[in-house]
Design a protein around this motif. Structure first.
Motif, short mmCIF file in Angstrom:
data_model
loop_
_atom_site.label_atom_id
_atom_site.label_comp_id
_atom_site.label_asym_id
_atom_site.label_seq_id
_atom_site.Cartn_x
_atom_site.Cartn_y
_atom_site.Cartn_z
N GLU A 44 0.83 -1.20 -0.03
CA GLU A 44 0.01 -0.01 0.04
C GLU A 44 1.03 1.15 -0.01
O GLU A 44 1.86 1.39 0.76
N ILE A 45 0.62 1.98 -0.89
CA ILE A 45 1.09 3.40 -0.98
C ILE A 45 0.02 4.66 -0.70
O ILE A 45 -0.64 5.11 -1.46
N PRO A 46 -0.28 4.75 0.48
CA PRO A 46 -1.19 5.68 1.01
C PRO A 46 -0.79 7.22 0.82
O PRO A 46 -1.98 7.99 1.01
N GLU A 47 0.23 7.72 0.60
CA GLU A 47 0.58 8.97 0.71
C GLU A 47 0.25 9.48 -0.52
O GLU A 47 0.24 9.13 -1.73
N PRO A 48 -0.10 11.09 -0.46
CA PRO A 48 -0.69 11.47 -1.68
C PRO A 48 0.12 11.72 -2.79
O PRO A 48 1.59 11.94 -2.58
N PRO A 49 -0.19 11.76 -4.07
CA PRO A 49 0.77 11.87 -5.03
C PRO A 49 1.41 13.32 -5.14
O PRO A 49 0.87 14.21 -4.54
N ARG A 50 2.69 13.38 -5.82
CA ARG A 50 3.24 14.73 -5.59
C ARG A 50 2.93 15.83 -6.64
O ARG A 50 3.18 16.98 -6.65
N LEU A 51 2.37 15.09 -7.64
CA LEU A 51 1.60 16.17 -8.80
C LEU A 51 2.74 16.92 -9.73
O LEU A 51 2.42 17.88 -10.13
N PHE A 52 4.18 16.40 -9.46
CA PHE A 52 4.98 17.29 -10.55
C PHE A 52 4.58 17.35 -11.94
O PHE A 52 4.55 18.48 -12.34
N GLU A 63 13.20 24.75 -17.10
CA GLU A 63 13.13 24.79 -15.50
C GLU A 63 12.89 23.27 -14.99
O GLU A 63 12.91 22.91 -13.88
N ALA A 64 12.20 22.32 -15.92
CA ALA A 64 11.91 20.96 -15.75
C ALA A 64 13.25 20.35 -15.03
O ALA A 64 13.28 19.57 -14.35
N ILE A 65 14.44 20.60 -15.59
CA ILE A 65 15.51 19.98 -15.09
C ILE A 65 16.03 20.29 -13.68
O ILE A 65 16.01 19.17 -12.74
N ASP A 66 15.88 21.57 -13.08
CA ASP A 66 15.70 21.69 -11.75
C ASP A 66 14.58 21.24 -10.82
O ASP A 66 14.68 21.00 -9.78
N ILE A 67 13.59 21.47 -11.52
CA ILE A 67 12.12 21.13 -10.85
C ILE A 67 12.09 19.61 -10.33
O ILE A 67 11.98 19.03 -9.24
N THR A 68 12.42 18.95 -11.61
CA THR A 68 12.33 17.46 -11.34
C THR A 68 13.57 16.81 -10.41
O THR A 68 13.23 15.59 -9.90
N ALA A 69 14.49 17.67 -10.39
CA ALA A 69 15.71 17.15 -9.63
C ALA A 69 15.08 16.97 -8.09
O ALA A 69 15.77 16.24 -7.35
N ARG A 70 14.09 17.84 -7.70
CA ARG A 70 13.64 17.85 -6.20
C ARG A 70 12.92 16.62 -6.16
O ARG A 70 12.47 16.52 -4.97
N ILE A 71 12.50 15.69 -6.96
CA ILE A 71 11.80 14.59 -6.78
C ILE A 71 12.45 13.67 -5.89
O ILE A 71 11.92 12.98 -5.17
N CYS A 72 13.77 13.58 -5.83
CA CYS A 72 14.62 12.73 -5.06
C CYS A 72 15.94 13.45 -4.95
O CYS A 72 16.55 13.85 -5.37
N GLY A 73 16.22 13.16 -3.49
CA GLY A 73 17.46 13.55 -2.85
C GLY A 73 18.62 12.68 -2.86
O GLY A 73 19.71 12.79 -2.88
N PRO A 76 18.89 12.94 -7.60
CA PRO A 76 18.45 13.93 -8.41
C PRO A 76 19.01 14.07 -9.70
O PRO A 76 18.43 14.60 -10.60
N PHE A 77 20.35 13.61 -9.93
CA PHE A 77 20.77 13.84 -11.40
C PHE A 77 20.40 12.92 -12.33
O PHE A 77 20.17 13.32 -13.47
N ALA A 78 19.75 11.67 -11.88
CA ALA A 78 18.95 10.99 -12.82
C ALA A 78 17.96 11.69 -13.40
O ALA A 78 17.40 11.64 -14.49
N TYR A 79 16.99 12.35 -12.40
CA TYR A 79 16.06 13.40 -12.96
C TYR A 79 16.36 14.21 -14.00
O TYR A 79 15.70 14.56 -14.88
N GLN A 80 17.74 14.89 -13.38
CA GLN A 80 18.07 15.89 -14.33
C GLN A 80 18.38 15.48 -15.77
O GLN A 80 18.24 16.28 -16.63
#
Lengths: 442, 178
Positions: A44-52, A63-73, A76-80
């Protein structure tokens, strides 16, 4: 909660893992047993979606490069990278070969940091019978110190290339805002030479761990590049014949909503769950590993296809060896590019790209208007792709251990989930794992 | 070859208290640490900001004998903005700090960093943790008014201490809620 009564002898039972520790985020595992058989099983994944994907709409594509980096600490580079490559494909940008090499080096840093964290701090305690790394460190102090130094080196590579370890700030469409000099990279070399040896030792260590006898007939999915172990480029391939460009990803892979999870479940059309991550990369690309990584894999008894998911901890260690070897090669051959980034013109279009985050394939798609604003986007993290596969593993694995006390079932279930190093923060927001049991014979 | 730093500057490592501020600036009052680092810099005092897990603390304090750590905490026993002060000597006392915490937003928290530092023989001789009681950790929210005021008070006091010279004679009069 019962501590001694075997689950299979207790009639109906529920196993509810309230909080799965040592994963990134929060989730819950709910297993219902009756007559020694699994009646129901839900991660179960009960937490709300983050809606990026929603709040990227209307933003400048860059801006997507720096915004999506925030998905994961952690990655982050993978998202970038997936964002950057997708946008560059939409705009037809060709990058300098040395920029490509630097991105690959950057990725090596992220893999070193993430894999060292997972192998030693998150997964090894499961195999060795410790509650956490603090307990483990009392007996395994040199190994934990080795892990800390490996993680520090991964972070340092990120800092040198990205300005800071977490959420680096140097990446831009077309290249980098700033590239290092050859001299900037030299201090990393001695540490990387040490790390290469430390990674081989890591693989030797984890190869001796006790592995449950469990195999699954997976469809493995990863990137594949003709000349190199995949990081930031390649076609999407599978162990059952898929071979496609990232632009065709959504023709074959579907995201489905299930009631018990706010993270979508990915499936292959008409085929079901699949497996992304180190095991998939290794099984589909073993021959492209450099010499020492291949030798280490052989020494540790790994030969593709590896179908026991618990042995993914060894594969991660082999990928540590690869990342160190590759980083040393890239630094030795590095020449700063004439320009840190390639000039480009914004235009309307859609771009898709996939890169290999430490946890597996990470897909991004962006549709951009003529002003360079994002009209629509799609992000499919590796953990979301693996969630259904994790559930399928538990359906297959738990029947082997239902005679064990509930505590052991819980322990083994968490260990099996951690085979995938799940990052629920990426897939939704947090991950909780909950195991609960009730006995209707009482 | 001449060293890049003057002799005096090189000697300071280990004598002055290192100030480390932890937290996530995007998560409501968890931004107390980063805000304190910013305030300290404006006041001319050096501070390191650690946005990630507390593993990085082990690197940050390596080689330092004296460390001051600023973080948001929730004890549930004090009003938002209360400043808690914990002294940790050679890692001892981290348990007391842990016991006062309701939870940590970091996957691997400060108390665990001290425990791991003790095991790996990498822990400062003297440390003071300033925990600012948080009101909330909502994503995207700024600091609450109470925590913002507490950050300014703490930063001003730490900057005065820093300007006064080496040592860790921390402004314990600020601490409240214990």
């Amino acid at each position: 909660m019962s501590t001694t009564q075997p689950a299979a002898q207790s009639g109906a039972a529920k196993i509810h893992v309230e909080t799965i520790a040592r994963v990134e985020g929060e989730g819950a595992l709910h297993v219902r047993l009756k007559g020694g058989r699994i009646q129901d099983l839900k991660l179960e994944i009960p937490e709300p979606p983050r809606l990026f994907e929603a709040f990227l709409r209307g933003r400048r594509a860059e801006e997507a490069i720096d915004i999506t980096a925030r998905i994961c600490g952690i990655c982050p580079f993978a998202y970038q990278m997936s964002a950057t490559h997708a946008i560059e494909r939409a705009w037809g940008i060709q990058i300098d070969p040395q920029v490509r090499a630097l991105r690959r080096l950057f990725y090596c840093g992220e893999w070193i940091e993430s894999h060292a964290l997972h192998i030693y701090f998150l997964h090894a305690p499961d195999f060795l019978g410790y509650q956490d790394v603090l307990e483990m460190a009392v007996k395994y102090r040199p190994e934990v110190e080795r892990a800390l130094r490996l993680k520090k080196l991964g972070n340092e590579i990120m800092r040198v290339l990205g300005g800071r370890e977490i959420h680096p700030v140097s990446v831009r469409v077309g290249g980098f805002y700033h590239v290092p000099s050859k001299r900037d990279l030299q201090p990393l070399v001695e540490d990387l030479k040490w790390a290469l040896e430390a990674s081989v030792e890591t693989a030797r260590l984890v190869a001796t761990l006790p592995f449950p006898d469990f195999q699954q007939d997976y469809e493995f999915v990863s990137l594949s590049h003709p000349g190199e172990y995949p990081l930031n480029e390649g076609r999407v391939v599978s162990s059952r014949g898929i071979d496609l460009d990232a632009s065709e990803y959504e023709d074959h892979f579907l995201e489905q909503h299930v009631r018990h999870s706010n993270a979508l479940h990915s499936v292959l059309r008409e085929r079901g769950s699949f497996h992304v991550g180190p095991l998939a990369r290794f099984n589909l690309n073993q021959e492209k590993l450099p010499a020492l990584a291949q030798e280490t894999a052989r020494e540790c008894g790994l030969e593709a296809p590896v179908r026991n998911p618990f042995r993914s901890i060894i594969v991660r260690a082999v990928e540590l060896v690869f990342a160190c070897e590759e980083a040393l090669r890239l630094i030795a051959q590095y020449e700063p590019p004439p320009q840190p980034w390639t000039r480009y013109e914004r235009r309307a279009g859609t771009g898709m790209a996939a890169t290999e985050a430490p946890r597996g394939l990470l897909y991004h798609r962006y549709t951009i208007d003529e002003n360079g604003l994002i009209l629509a986007s799609k992000i499919v993290p590796p953990t979301a792709q693996n969630l259904k596969r994790i559930e399928d593993d538990l359906w297959g694995y738990l029947p082997q251990i239902l005679d064990a006390p509930v505590e052991e079932i819980t322990w083994r279930a968490e260990q099996a989930i951690r085979n995938y190093d799940p990052c629920i923060s990426c897939a939704t927001h947090f991950l909780k794992v909950r195991v609960e049991r009730e006995d209707d014979t009482r | 070859m001449r060293h890049a730093l003057p002799e005096g500057a090189r000697r300071t490592r280990g004598r002055h208290a290192l100030i480390v501020c932890c937290g996530n600036a995007d998560r409501g009052d968890d931004g107390a640490g980063p805000a304190c680092a910013d305030a300290l810099r404006l006041l001319g005092a050096a501070a390191r900001c650690l946005p990630g897990d507390a593993f990085t603390l082990l690197d940050a304090w390596s080689g330092h004998q004296k460390v001051i750590i600023v973080d948001a905490i929730v004890t549930g026993a004090a009003a938002p903005g209360a400043i808690h002060r914990f002294e940790i000597h050679g890692g001892a006392g981290a348990e007391q700090f842990q016991a006062r915490l309701g939870s940590s937003t970091h996957g691997f928290g400060i108390a665990e960093a001290f425990r791991l530092g003790q095991i790996t023989k990498n822990v400062p001789e003297e440390a003071i943790v300033y925990g600012i009681e948080a009101a909330g950790f909502e994503w995207g929210a700024g600091l609450s008014g109470e925590v913002h005021a507490a950050v300014q008070r703490l930063a001003a006091a730490l900057a005065r201490e820093s300007a006064a010279g080496p040592g860790i004679g921390a402004p314990d009069k600020l601490a409240s809620g214990q």
